[in-house]
Motif scaffolding. Sequence first.
Motif, short mmCIF file in Angstrom:
data_model
loop_
_atom_site.label_atom_id
_atom_site.label_comp_id
_atom_site.label_asym_id
_atom_site.label_seq_id
_atom_site.Cartn_x
_atom_site.Cartn_y
_atom_site.Cartn_z
N ILE A 66 46.90 23.39 71.07
CA ILE A 66 45.97 24.38 71.61
C ILE A 66 45.24 25.03 70.46
N ASN A 67 44.04 25.51 70.71
CA ASN A 67 43.24 26.15 69.67
C ASN A 67 43.02 27.60 70.04
N ILE A 68 43.73 28.48 69.34
CA ILE A 68 43.58 29.93 69.54
C ILE A 68 43.42 30.56 68.16
N GLU A 71 44.64 25.67 65.21
CA GLU A 71 45.34 24.71 66.06
C GLU A 71 46.85 24.93 65.97
#
Length: 149
Positions: A66-68, A71
Amino acid sequence: MTVYAYKGSGGRSGAAERAFERRMQAMLKTGNAGAGHELTYKEAIWWWRNANGATLTVDGRELFVINIGGEFVAPFPLGDLKVHGHVTTNPANDRIYDGMYDFEPRVMPNPNDQMKITIRNMLNEAAINQHGPGTPFEIQYRYEGSDFD
């Protein structure tokens, strides 16, 4: 044979711990966690303490990136996120680059990352206390079934 007790193990029986130890010895022999298996935090701690820096191959197909603000790997249960943490992926195929399992402090050239890096380094200090003495090791992420034969 060394068996470790882990906080939150729910009073696991000696039989469960012996089964865990057998699994870890099999992983040490093959150098991989097995196709379709997500590496758990408990397994990573064992590898840190007992594998003397041997590389461990894990099934990248089981991990979701996920990219918040960077990564991160998000395996389930989320507690095992600590195993992989921040990763870098190949933009051509979205596969995770191999990386080190270590607790080295990071310094980022981008001042906007300062808060994230400070928190990461503080969490690393806590992880060092949980893990105890051990040896950093490389995690290889593989994506073909033949990588686990």
